[in-house]
Write a protein that holds these residues in place. Structure first.
Motif, PDB file in Angstrom:
ATOM      1  N   LYS A   1      47.223  72.851  31.970  1.00  0.00           N
ATOM      2  CA  LYS A   1      48.188  71.740  31.928  1.00  0.00           C
ATOM      3  C   LYS A   1      47.543  70.436  31.465  1.00  0.00           C
ATOM      4  O   LYS A   1      48.243  69.486  31.133  1.00  0.00           O
ATOM      5  CB  LYS A   1      48.819  71.533  33.310  1.00  0.00           C
ATOM      6  CG  LYS A   1      49.756  72.644  33.723  1.00  0.00           C
ATOM      7  CD  LYS A   1      50.347  72.349  35.083  1.00  0.00           C
ATOM      8  CE  LYS A   1      51.261  73.491  35.517  1.00  0.00           C
ATOM      9  NZ  LYS A   1      51.693  73.323  36.912  1.00  0.00           N
ATOM     10  N   ASP A   2      46.217  70.391  31.470  1.00  0.00           N
ATOM     11  CA  ASP A   2      45.518  69.179  31.035  1.00  0.00           C
ATOM     12  C   ASP A   2      45.353  69.114  29.518  1.00  0.00           C
ATOM     13  O   ASP A   2      44.841  68.120  28.999  1.00  0.00           O
ATOM     14  CB  ASP A   2      44.137  69.096  31.697  1.00  0.00           C
ATOM     15  CG  ASP A   2      44.228  69.046  33.218  1.00  0.00           C
ATOM     16  OD1 ASP A   2      45.191  68.440  33.730  1.00  0.00           O
ATOM     17  OD2 ASP A   2      43.356  69.619  33.886  1.00  0.00           O
ATOM     18  N   THR A   3      45.775  70.177  28.826  1.00  0.00           N
ATOM     19  CA  THR A   3      45.671  70.190  27.365  1.00  0.00           C
ATOM     20  C   THR A   3      46.487  69.036  26.782  1.00  0.00           C
ATOM     21  O   THR A   3      47.694  68.926  27.024  1.00  0.00           O
ATOM     22  CB  THR A   3      46.199  71.522  26.802  1.00  0.00           C
ATOM     23  OG1 THR A   3      45.411  72.588  27.330  1.00  0.00           O
ATOM     24  CG2 THR A   3      46.125  71.537  25.271  1.00  0.00           C
ATOM     25  N   ALA A   4      45.811  68.157  26.067  1.00  0.00           N
ATOM     26  CA  ALA A   4      46.461  66.972  25.500  1.00  0.00           C
ATOM     27  C   ALA A   4      45.465  66.230  24.633  1.00  0.00           C
ATOM     28  O   ALA A   4      44.270  66.524  24.652  1.00  0.00           O
ATOM     29  CB  ALA A   4      46.954  66.049  26.618  1.00  0.00           C
ATOM     30  N   THR A   5      45.971  65.265  23.874  1.00  0.00           N
ATOM     31  CA  THR A   5      45.107  64.323  23.173  1.00  0.00           C
ATOM     32  C   THR A   5      45.026  63.069  24.034  1.00  0.00           C
ATOM     33  O   THR A   5      46.056  62.492  24.381  1.00  0.00           O
ATOM     34  CB  THR A   5      45.684  63.979  21.789  1.00  0.00           C
ATOM     35  OG1 THR A   5      45.885  65.192  21.060  1.00  0.00           O
ATOM     36  CG2 THR A   5      44.739  63.080  21.010  1.00  0.00           C
ATOM     37  N   TYR A   6      43.818  62.693  24.397  1.00  0.00           N
ATOM     38  CA  TYR A   6      43.605  61.575  25.316  1.00  0.00           C
ATOM     39  C   TYR A   6      43.149  60.334  24.543  1.00  0.00           C
ATOM     40  O   TYR A   6      42.314  60.424  23.652  1.00  0.00           O
ATOM     41  CB  TYR A   6      42.554  61.953  26.366  1.00  0.00           C
ATOM     42  CG  TYR A   6      43.052  62.976  27.361  1.00  0.00           C
ATOM     43  CD1 TYR A   6      43.510  62.589  28.617  1.00  0.00           C
ATOM     44  CD2 TYR A   6      43.084  64.333  27.041  1.00  0.00           C
ATOM     45  CE1 TYR A   6      43.970  63.530  29.535  1.00  0.00           C
ATOM     46  CE2 TYR A   6      43.556  65.277  27.952  1.00  0.00           C
ATOM     47  CZ  TYR A   6      43.992  64.861  29.198  1.00  0.00           C
ATOM     48  OH  TYR A   6      44.458  65.787  30.092  1.00  0.00           O
ATOM     49  N   TYR A   7      43.710  59.196  24.922  1.00  0.00           N
ATOM     50  CA  TYR A   7      43.385  57.935  24.259  1.00  0.00           C
ATOM     51  C   TYR A   7      42.969  56.890  25.275  1.00  0.00           C
ATOM     52  O   TYR A   7      43.630  56.702  26.293  1.00  0.00           O
ATOM     53  CB  TYR A   7      44.611  57.385  23.495  1.00  0.00           C
ATOM     54  CG  TYR A   7      45.079  58.267  22.382  1.00  0.00           C
ATOM     55  CD1 TYR A   7      44.494  58.207  21.118  1.00  0.00           C
ATOM     56  CD2 TYR A   7      46.106  59.184  22.582  1.00  0.00           C
ATOM     57  CE1 TYR A   7      44.924  59.024  20.085  1.00  0.00           C
ATOM     58  CE2 TYR A   7      46.540  60.011  21.560  1.00  0.00           C
ATOM     59  CZ  TYR A   7      45.948  59.920  20.316  1.00  0.00           C
ATOM     60  OH  TYR A   7      46.384  60.727  19.292  1.00  0.00           O
ATOM     61  N   CYS A   8      41.885  56.222  24.965  1.00  0.00           N
ATOM     62  CA  CYS A   8      41.406  55.104  25.765  1.00  0.00           C
ATOM     63  C   CYS A   8      41.936  53.820  25.110  1.00  0.00           C
ATOM     64  O   CYS A   8      41.954  53.715  23.881  1.00  0.00           O
ATOM     65  CB  CYS A   8      39.883  55.142  25.719  1.00  0.00           C
ATOM     66  SG  CYS A   8      39.051  53.856  26.629  1.00  0.00           S
ATOM     67  N   ALA A   9      42.377  52.864  25.922  1.00  0.00           N
ATOM     68  CA  ALA A   9      42.929  51.621  25.363  1.00  0.00           C
ATOM     69  C   ALA A   9      42.491  50.436  26.211  1.00  0.00           C
ATOM     70  O   ALA A   9      42.191  50.567  27.393  1.00  0.00           O
ATOM     71  CB  ALA A   9      44.447  51.699  25.300  1.00  0.00           C
ATOM     72  N   LEU A  10      42.484  49.267  25.577  1.00  0.00           N
ATOM     73  CA  LEU A  10      42.037  48.042  26.229  1.00  0.00           C
ATOM     74  C   LEU A  10      42.993  46.916  25.896  1.00  0.00           C
ATOM     75  O   LEU A  10      43.477  46.802  24.778  1.00  0.00           O
ATOM     76  CB  LEU A  10      40.625  47.699  25.729  1.00  0.00           C
ATOM     77  CG  LEU A  10      39.970  46.401  26.177  1.00  0.00           C
ATOM     78  CD1 LEU A  10      38.464  46.594  26.264  1.00  0.00           C
ATOM     79  CD2 LEU A  10      40.251  45.255  25.211  1.00  0.00           C
ATOM     80  N   ASP A  11      43.280  46.065  26.894  1.00  0.00           N
ATOM     81  CA  ASP A  11      44.085  44.856  26.681  1.00  0.00           C
ATOM     82  C   ASP A  11      43.364  43.721  27.403  1.00  0.00           C
ATOM     83  O   ASP A  11      42.984  43.867  28.560  1.00  0.00           O
ATOM     84  CB  ASP A  11      45.495  45.058  27.233  1.00  0.00           C
ATOM     85  CG  ASP A  11      46.357  43.825  27.030  1.00  0.00           C
ATOM     86  OD1 ASP A  11      46.005  42.978  26.181  1.00  0.00           O
ATOM     87  OD2 ASP A  11      47.374  43.689  27.721  1.00  0.00           O
ATOM     88  N   SER A  12      43.188  42.621  26.728  1.00  0.00           N
ATOM     89  CA  SER A  12      42.437  41.525  27.343  1.00  0.00           C
ATOM     90  C   SER A  12      43.344  40.358  27.717  1.00  0.00           C
ATOM     91  O   SER A  12      42.942  39.206  27.662  1.00  0.00           O
ATOM     92  CB  SER A  12      41.341  41.042  26.388  1.00  0.00           C
ATOM     93  OG  SER A  12      41.932  40.585  25.199  1.00  0.00           O
ATOM     94  N   HIS A  13      44.570  40.628  28.090  1.00  0.00           N
ATOM     95  CA  HIS A  13      45.537  39.599  28.512  1.00  0.00           C
ATOM     96  C   HIS A  13      45.752  38.560  27.426  1.00  0.00           C
ATOM     97  O   HIS A  13      45.822  37.359  27.723  1.00  0.00           O
ATOM     98  CB  HIS A  13      45.069  38.867  29.783  1.00  0.00           C
ATOM     99  CG  HIS A  13      44.551  39.742  30.863  1.00  0.00           C
ATOM    100  ND1 HIS A  13      45.368  40.428  31.728  1.00  0.00           N
ATOM    101  CD2 HIS A  13      43.293  40.048  31.239  1.00  0.00           C
ATOM    102  CE1 HIS A  13      44.637  41.091  32.594  1.00  0.00           C
ATOM    103  NE2 HIS A  13      43.377  40.895  32.315  1.00  0.00           N
ATOM    104  N   GLY A  14      45.825  38.985  26.176  1.00  0.00           N
ATOM    105  CA  GLY A  14      46.101  38.040  25.094  1.00  0.00           C
ATOM    106  C   GLY A  14      45.000  37.050  24.929  1.00  0.00           C
ATOM    107  O   GLY A  14      45.176  35.962  24.449  1.00  0.00           O
TER     108      GLY A  14
END
Length: 102
Positions: A89-102
Motif C-alpha cells: 500500500k506504500d507504493t507511490a511517488t513521494y515528493y519532498c516540499a518546502l515553504d518558507s512562509h513567503g
C-alpha cells in the motif's frame, strides 16, 4: 533574495515488504523555520499529504502514524522520510516540499 531548493536523490526504490526504507531529501533555505512536507501520489493518482513539520508544529496523516517518520535536521538541512514495515500500500511517488512562509 531568498532562495529555496529541495533535492531528492533516489529515483526509484524497490523494497521488500516488511523492511524499512529511507527516502532522502535535502533542502536549502535562508529561512530559520521552513515548513517541510512529504506528499505522495499513488498508482491510482490519489494525491496525499504524508506529513508536515516546522519548528513548532507537526502533522501526520492517519495512514502515516506509527510507521512513517522523518530524520529532520535544520543544521544538516535534511528531511528524510523513513517508512518502516513497508507494505504494498506504500507504493507511490513521494515528493519532498518546502515553504518558507513567503
Amino acid at each position: 533574495m531568498l532562495c529555496n531548493k529541495v533535492t531528492q536523490t533516489s529515483l526509484e526504490e524497490v523494497v521488500v515488504s516488511g523492511s524499512k526504507v529511507t527516502l532522502p531529501c535535502t533542502f536549502e533555505t535562508s529561512h530559520s523555520d521552513p515548513d517541510l512536507y512529504w506528499y505522495r501520489i499513488r498508482p491510482d493518482r490519489t494525491f496525499q499529504l504524508v506529513l508536515y513539520r516546522d519548528n513548532t508544529r507537526s502533522y501526520d496523516a492517519d495512514f502515516a502514524r506509527g510507521r512513517f517518520s522523518v530524520q529532520h535536521s535544520l543544521a544538516h538541512k535534511t528531511f528524510h522520510l523513513v517508512i518502516s514495515s513497508v507494505t504494498t500500500k506504500d507504493t507511490a511517488t513521494y515528493y519532498c516540499a518546502l515553504d518558507s512562509h513567503g
